[in-house]
Design an enzyme around this catalytic site. Structure first.
Site, PDB file in Angstrom:
ATOM      1  N   ASP A 103     -27.105 -47.849 -20.950  1.00  0.00           N
ATOM      2  CA  ASP A 103     -26.874 -49.225 -20.274  1.00  0.00           C
ATOM      3  C   ASP A 103     -26.015 -49.196 -18.771  1.00  0.00           C
ATOM      4  O   ASP A 103     -26.763 -49.885 -18.038  1.00  0.00           O
ATOM      5  CB  ASP A 103     -26.135 -50.181 -21.356  1.00  0.00           C
ATOM      6  N   ASP A 106     -21.419 -46.035 -19.308  1.00  0.00           N
ATOM      7  CA  ASP A 106     -21.330 -45.628 -20.775  1.00  0.00           C
ATOM      8  C   ASP A 106     -22.496 -44.899 -21.208  1.00  0.00           C
ATOM      9  O   ASP A 106     -23.453 -44.613 -20.532  1.00  0.00           O
ATOM     10  CB  ASP A 106     -20.549 -46.668 -21.544  1.00  0.00           C
ATOM     11  N   TYR A 254     -19.846 -57.649 -25.909  1.00  0.00           N
ATOM     12  CA  TYR A 254     -20.550 -56.971 -24.595  1.00  0.00           C
ATOM     13  C   TYR A 254     -21.564 -57.904 -24.068  1.00  0.00           C
ATOM     14  O   TYR A 254     -21.786 -58.203 -23.126  1.00  0.00           O
ATOM     15  CB  TYR A 254     -20.879 -55.528 -24.727  1.00  0.00           C
ATOM     16  N   GLU A 495     -19.154 -50.756 -11.720  1.00  0.00           N
ATOM     17  CA  GLU A 495     -19.997 -50.268 -12.504  1.00  0.00           C
ATOM     18  C   GLU A 495     -21.306 -50.765 -12.523  1.00  0.00           C
ATOM     19  O   GLU A 495     -21.780 -51.892 -12.327  1.00  0.00           O
ATOM     20  CB  GLU A 495     -19.601 -50.770 -14.167  1.00  0.00           C
TER      21      GLU A 495
END
Length: 708
Positions: A103, A106, A254, A495
């Protein structure tokens, strides 16, 4: 007294005269201004034009992040520091879920955002695949898409079961290792009839339906499989309506969903395009639209909310489909216009959700998703307007043009690429300055290191820049004050995600060149047709094998008109012929039905409605041989024969209206009232030393579209 009265009358008369003259002057000025500023529809764009280097370079870089994120047994891996990983994913349920993409920074596989990535990437390919191809990015895009859809198919083992997650986020996020070195257990999460997940099932259906169009001509069997799964998943999603955030509360941490109505409309819209089944059209334009859409109220296109995407996607049916649009369809187009007016900075209804420099800014987390996704919708809508020759967009009382939308999209893209207060690119690998401490496990650990789960956090806390470049990663982006803190622990800003990659790739593909989206054939209504005019030339094979016919200039010149071949746009072909000189061989008009569910990019050779078309069947026969040399041409040049049906000899021959280069001559013979083949001879004396005889068939290559 009498004099005063007469003077007063004269005074009032002069005042009225002056006021009248002033009013007339204002009227003339305003009329002149309106006439001067009223936009005129631009010509329908043709094939991909000149490449804009910065967008081409950025697109090539952005595409690489999909390779960075791939799980499974890697094929032709271009990322030196990546290797095979996740090979046993799905094995506990005897499934192969090794493919797909991680994704973000991670190693989780979240099905909801991954499916959205697939849908947007498919849409980009369908709209701008021709432009991707110009810069050699179409094949990488298709390969990455298939890596996702292979996973999604395998995640749907039965009609009412869909695996939506691989890995445990809590466990995954407690480790900092390379994906190749994962040792933790990776459990699976599913939705089913007992624990439904309407939004994730519907989004997956949308992804597979859109992808079925991408692969319809290159891999029909695979396309059919994608569509079968899409139909099943939509039925499951619609029949068992429940948010996966309620069925599986753990997902709220999430990718919490704010509702499933937008995904149902999104999936049904794509299934309508993919199947042509009017039941899906009725689904979105009927009561479901009223239930799930707040009409004309702009929303932000994202992994969680697809309403703006639905509105733009369905507006294409209004632009290119039946003119007798339903009331439901009209409401989608009005809502799409509201979205566009919300984005345009000078619109009366422009959003205030912007930075001082003009970047759309909605959220601290992953700030760049919304401006980039919005810019993609703007460029698509702009091209819809251009292709349909829609000159203006009304926002309140103000008029805007397709160019205004394009300029907005460019402003957002340029901000991402470095035109911002930080003077840095937020696309990793592009430009001289870009983030060095991207929040990404694989990029932060040297490829020759294999730290354990906990030892790896040494690399998270390191002050050194990432040893590996996460090429093409689009990081989260700036704060509202337009600052960016380049720290590896700053996951809010640093990220990257795969769905961010999808929207930036989609946007850059729309900007890399200028062309008409209609050239990708994205039209559903079977009644809508356009003319395709192609310019061909012959090249000599180095190995001495027969000559090949290659297309060099496909031009789309209209739609829905009986005789658009005579439109003024065709005049531009003359200059192309002159520029090509001896390479200008032949111009072939064809009637083409576009982006139909049954025949993706099918070039029709026949049609039942002969009063509305004049299709051309083309065959290249021997140019000069012993049987035809004396009768084919009286000129000194070599000859190519073009045969067409003479079913409608009362109509003007469309070939005759096309301007040809100097020295290119023609002879037409077509017996009046007959339905036999007629011959059109094109001869160019400039070519006599460079042609060889073309025998009764021409070898067909991937880039040759001549039917024989």
């Amino acid at each position: 007294m009498e004099k005063r009265k007469r003077g007063g009358c004269c005074g009032w008369f002069l005042v009225l005269l002056v006021l009248g003259a002033a009013a007339f002057a204002v009227f003339v000025i305003m009329r002149h201004k309106m006439l001067k500023s009223e936009p005129v529809a631009a010509p329908v764009p043709g094939p991909p034009g000149a490449v804009t280097k910065k967008y081409a370079d950025a697109l090539k870089i952005a595409m690489q992040f999909f390779d960075v994120q791939k799980s499974g047994k890697l094929e032709n891996n271009p990322i030196s520091w990546r290797g095979d990983s996740g090979l046993k994913d799905g094995s506990e349920e005897k499934l192969d879920l090794s493919k797909g993409m991680y994704d973000a920074g991670d190693h989780m596989k979240f099905g909801f955002p991954m499916a959205f990535t697939g849908t947007v990437l498919s849409w980009a390919i369908l709209e701008y695949g021709d432009q991707m191809k110009v810069v050699d990015q179409l094949e990488p895009a298709q390969n990455s898409l298939k890596w996702i859809t292979d996973y999604l198919i395998n995640a749907h083992p039965t009609d009412n079961v869909l695996y939506i997650q691989v890995g445990n986020p809590k466990v995954d996020h407690s480790c900092w290792t390379r994906p190749e070195d994962m040792t933790e257990r990776r459990p699976l999460t599913q939705v089913n009839t007992s624990a439904p997940g309407t939004e994730v099932a519907a989004e997956t259906a949308a992804a597979l339906a859109a992808a079925s169009l991408v692969f319809k001509t290159t891999d029909p069997t695979y396309s059919s499989s994608l569509l079968k799964h899409a139909v099943q998943l939509f039925t499951f999603a619609d029949k068992y309506r429940e948010s996966y955030s309620i069925s599986i509360p753990e997902v709220q941490t999430y990718y919490n969903s704010t509702g499933y109505g937008d995904e149902l409309l999104w999936a049904a819209s794509w299934l309508y395009h993919a199947t042509g089944d009017h039941a899906y059209f009725d689904y979105v334009t009927g009561a479901n639209g009223d239930d799930f859409v707040e009409w004309a109220k702009p929303t932000w296109f994202s992994w969680d909310n697809k309403l703006a995407g639905v509105e733009v996607l369905l507006s294409r049916v209004s632009f290119f489909g039946s003119k007798d649009a339903s009331d439901g369809l009209k409401k989608y187009k009005i809502s799409a216009e509201a979205v566009m007016c919300n984005l345009l900075p000078k619109s009366p209804s422009a959003t205030s959700s912007r930075t001082q420099s003009g970047l759309i800014w909605v959220s601290e987390w992953d700030a760049l998703q919304h401006p980039v996704a919005s810019a993609f919708l703007a460029i698509v809508y702009s091209d819809y307007m251009l292709s349909s020759r829609t000159a203006k967009l009304w926002c309140g009382g103000d008029i805007f043009t397709p160019q205004d939308l394009r300029e907005f999209a460019i402003s957002q893209a340029d901000y991402v690429l470095g035109n911002n207060p930080m003077k840095m690119s937020y696309l990793v690998g592009y430009g001289d300055k870009y983030p060095q401490y991207v929040h990404h496990r694989g990029a932060s650990i040297p490829a020759d290191e294999k730290p354990g789960c906990k030892e790896g956090f040494t690399w998270l806390d390191s002050d050194e820049p990432n040893p590996n470049i996460a090429m093409g990663a689009l990081v989260g982006g700036p704060f509202l004050n337009e600052s960016y803190i380049d720290l590896r622990n700053n996951s809010m800003q640093g990220e990257p995600t795969t769905y961010n990659s999808a929207v930036i790739i989609a946007l850059l593909s729309g900007l890399v060149t200028t062309s008409s989206v209609i050239s990708l054939a994205n039209v559903v209504a079977s009644s809508v047709t356009i003319w395709r005019v192609e310019l061909y030339y012959i090249v000599r094979e180095i190995n001495g094998s027969p000559f090949r016919v290659r297309p060099i200039l496909p031009v789309w010149v209209g739609y829905g008109a009986p005789d658009p071949i005579s439109r003024p746009q065709c005049i531009t072909l003359r200059s192309h012929c002159v520029a090509l000189r001896s390479h200008c061989l032949i111009i072939i008009p064809r009637f083409t039905r576009l982006w139909r569910a049954q025949d993706h990019l099918d070039e029709l050779e026949n049609t039942s409605d002969r009063s509305h078309s004049n299709p051309i069947n083309v065959a290249l026969l021997s140019s000069i041989n012993s049987d035809s040399q004396s009768s084919s041409s009286s000129s000194s040049g070599d000859v190519i024969r073009l045969y067409r049906s003479c079913h409608d000899v009362s109509r003007p021959d469309p070939i005759s209206s096309i301007p040809l280069s100097p020295g290119l001559t023609r002879r037409i013979s077509c017996a009046p009232g007959t339905d036999t083949g007629s011959e059109q001879v094109l001869s160019d004396p400039h070519m006599r030393d460079s042609w060889e005889i073309i025998r009764s068939t021409v070898r067909r290559d991937d880039d040759s579209h001549i039917r024989h």
